[in-house]
Scaffold this motif. Sequence first.
Motif, short mmCIF file in Angstrom:
data_model
loop_
_atom_site.label_atom_id
_atom_site.label_comp_id
_atom_site.label_asym_id
_atom_site.label_seq_id
_atom_site.Cartn_x
_atom_site.Cartn_y
_atom_site.Cartn_z
N HIS A 84 29.51 16.08 25.58
CA HIS A 84 29.11 16.95 24.46
C HIS A 84 28.97 18.40 24.91
CE1 HIS A 84 28.84 13.30 22.34
NE2 HIS A 84 27.62 12.96 22.72
N LEU A 85 28.50 18.60 26.13
CA LEU A 85 28.43 19.96 26.67
C LEU A 85 29.83 20.57 26.77
CD1 LEU A 85 26.97 22.37 27.97
CD2 LEU A 85 27.17 21.17 30.17
N ILE A 86 30.78 19.80 27.27
CA ILE A 86 32.14 20.30 27.43
C ILE A 86 32.78 20.59 26.08
CG2 ILE A 86 34.47 19.68 28.22
CD1 ILE A 86 32.98 18.07 30.51
N SER A 87 32.68 19.66 25.14
CA SER A 87 33.32 19.89 23.84
C SER A 87 32.65 21.06 23.11
CB SER A 87 33.29 18.62 22.98
OG SER A 87 31.96 18.22 22.69
N GLY A 88 31.34 21.17 23.21
CA GLY A 88 30.65 22.31 22.59
C GLY A 88 31.05 23.63 23.23
N SER A 89 31.24 23.62 24.56
CA SER A 89 31.65 24.82 25.28
C SER A 89 33.06 25.23 24.87
CB SER A 89 31.59 24.59 26.78
OG SER A 89 30.30 24.24 27.20
N VAL A 90 33.97 24.25 24.79
CA VAL A 90 35.34 24.54 24.37
C VAL A 90 35.34 25.11 22.96
CG1 VAL A 90 37.57 23.48 23.79
CG2 VAL A 90 36.40 22.86 25.92
N LEU A 103 27.79 31.11 35.73
CA LEU A 103 27.00 31.80 34.70
C LEU A 103 27.31 31.24 33.32
CD1 LEU A 103 27.13 35.61 35.62
CD2 LEU A 103 25.10 34.18 35.45
N ALA A 104 28.60 31.04 33.05
CA ALA A 104 29.01 30.55 31.73
C ALA A 104 28.43 29.17 31.44
CB ALA A 104 30.54 30.52 31.64
N VAL A 105 28.50 28.27 32.39
CA VAL A 105 27.99 26.91 32.17
C VAL A 105 26.48 26.94 31.92
CG1 VAL A 105 27.58 24.67 33.27
CG2 VAL A 105 29.87 25.69 33.31
N GLU A 106 25.75 27.78 32.65
CA GLU A 106 24.31 27.89 32.41
C GLU A 106 24.03 28.35 30.98
OE1 GLU A 106 21.98 26.67 34.56
OE2 GLU A 106 23.79 26.09 35.65
N ASP A 111 25.79 34.61 25.39
CA ASP A 111 26.03 35.66 26.38
C ASP A 111 26.36 35.00 27.71
OD1 ASP A 111 26.02 37.76 28.16
OD2 ASP A 111 23.97 38.39 27.72
N LEU A 112 27.65 34.90 28.01
CA LEU A 112 28.07 34.20 29.22
C LEU A 112 27.68 34.93 30.49
CD1 LEU A 112 31.58 32.79 28.22
CD2 LEU A 112 29.31 31.80 27.89
N GLN A 113 27.18 36.15 30.37
CA GLN A 113 26.72 36.91 31.54
C GLN A 113 25.20 36.92 31.63
OE1 GLN A 113 29.08 40.59 32.35
NE2 GLN A 113 29.87 40.20 30.29
N ARG A 114 24.53 36.12 30.82
CA ARG A 114 23.06 36.13 30.78
C ARG A 114 22.47 35.84 32.16
NH1 ARG A 114 19.68 35.77 26.46
NH2 ARG A 114 21.41 35.16 25.11
N LYS A 115 21.63 36.76 32.58
CA LYS A 115 20.99 36.61 33.89
C LYS A 115 19.69 37.40 33.85
CE LYS A 115 22.61 36.53 38.63
NZ LYS A 115 23.64 36.98 39.55
N PRO A 116 18.56 36.81 34.10
CA PRO A 116 18.39 35.39 34.37
C PRO A 116 18.55 34.56 33.10
CG PRO A 116 16.24 36.43 34.24
CD PRO A 116 17.27 37.53 34.09
N ASN A 117 18.81 33.31 33.28
CA ASN A 117 18.95 32.38 32.17
C ASN A 117 17.85 31.34 32.33
OD1 ASN A 117 19.75 30.36 30.34
ND2 ASN A 117 21.88 31.03 30.50
N ARG A 118 16.86 31.40 31.47
CA ARG A 118 15.68 30.53 31.61
C ARG A 118 15.77 29.34 30.65
NH1 ARG A 118 13.53 35.86 32.00
NH2 ARG A 118 12.79 36.23 34.12
N HIS A 119 16.83 28.56 30.80
CA HIS A 119 16.96 27.38 29.94
C HIS A 119 16.28 26.18 30.60
CE1 HIS A 119 19.89 24.98 32.20
NE2 HIS A 119 20.50 26.11 32.51
N GLU A 122 31.16 19.00 36.67
CA GLU A 122 32.11 18.41 35.72
C GLU A 122 32.47 19.40 34.62
OE1 GLU A 122 31.08 13.65 35.79
OE2 GLU A 122 29.79 14.97 34.60
N SER A 123 31.50 20.13 34.12
CA SER A 123 31.74 21.10 33.06
C SER A 123 32.65 22.23 33.53
CB SER A 123 30.42 21.68 32.54
OG SER A 123 29.65 20.64 31.99
N LYS A 124 32.35 22.77 34.70
CA LYS A 124 33.19 23.84 35.25
C LYS A 124 34.62 23.36 35.46
CE LYS A 124 30.58 24.87 38.75
NZ LYS A 124 29.99 25.47 39.95
N CYS A 125 34.77 22.19 36.04
CA CYS A 125 36.11 21.64 36.30
C CYS A 125 36.87 21.39 35.00
CB CYS A 125 36.01 20.35 37.11
SG CYS A 125 35.51 20.61 38.81
#
Length: 189
Positions: free
Chosen positions: A32-38, A60-63, A118-126, A145-148
């Motif tokens: 679900h993370l991968i499909s939502g990211s795509v 950064l993007a995956v976070e 925001d794929l550059q969000r830093k820090p990301n406090r999720h 897995e998500s990055k790959c």
Amino acid sequence: MRVEKEGGRISPNEIVSMVFLLLFAGHETTTHLISGSVFELLKNPGLRDWLEEDWSRADLAVEEFLRFITPVQFTKPRVVRKDIELGGVRLKQGDRIMPMLAAANMDPLANPHPERLDLQRKPNRHIAFGTGIHFCLGHQLARVESKCALRSLSLRWPKLTLAVSETEITWRKRPGLKAINDLPVVAGG
């Protein structure tokens, strides 16, 4: 191993349960993370292009996808161990509460402008993987897995687009999980 090293015992059933947990528990949520990211990348070609320019940005993007999508929306119920006031609400020992991970990930006190991807969000406090003793054991595997998957899709089908309008994409109505029903795509030219 640590439990047994410290004098405890783990039964064969506990070992088998742990193996199944590690191998299968994160499969659905990572999907679900991968499909939502795509989906988010296909809706935002500028973000897709930014990521494709330099795959070292994938961490950064995956976070941010974890924060923004939050496939696991809430945790299992917890029991309050002692009377406490939390956020102006009085909780008593024995009360049952259910932490809402998705709501916490949209807290503007933790992450400014949480409504914006925001794929550059830093820090990301999720807290997409929970926290403390309830932190997800498979968090590193889900990240890898998500990055790959994102990189492989991009390299194999660089012109991937949605096959339908983004308004036609529907989400499952399953409490606790944020999951796309179907994500029809076209490989492109």
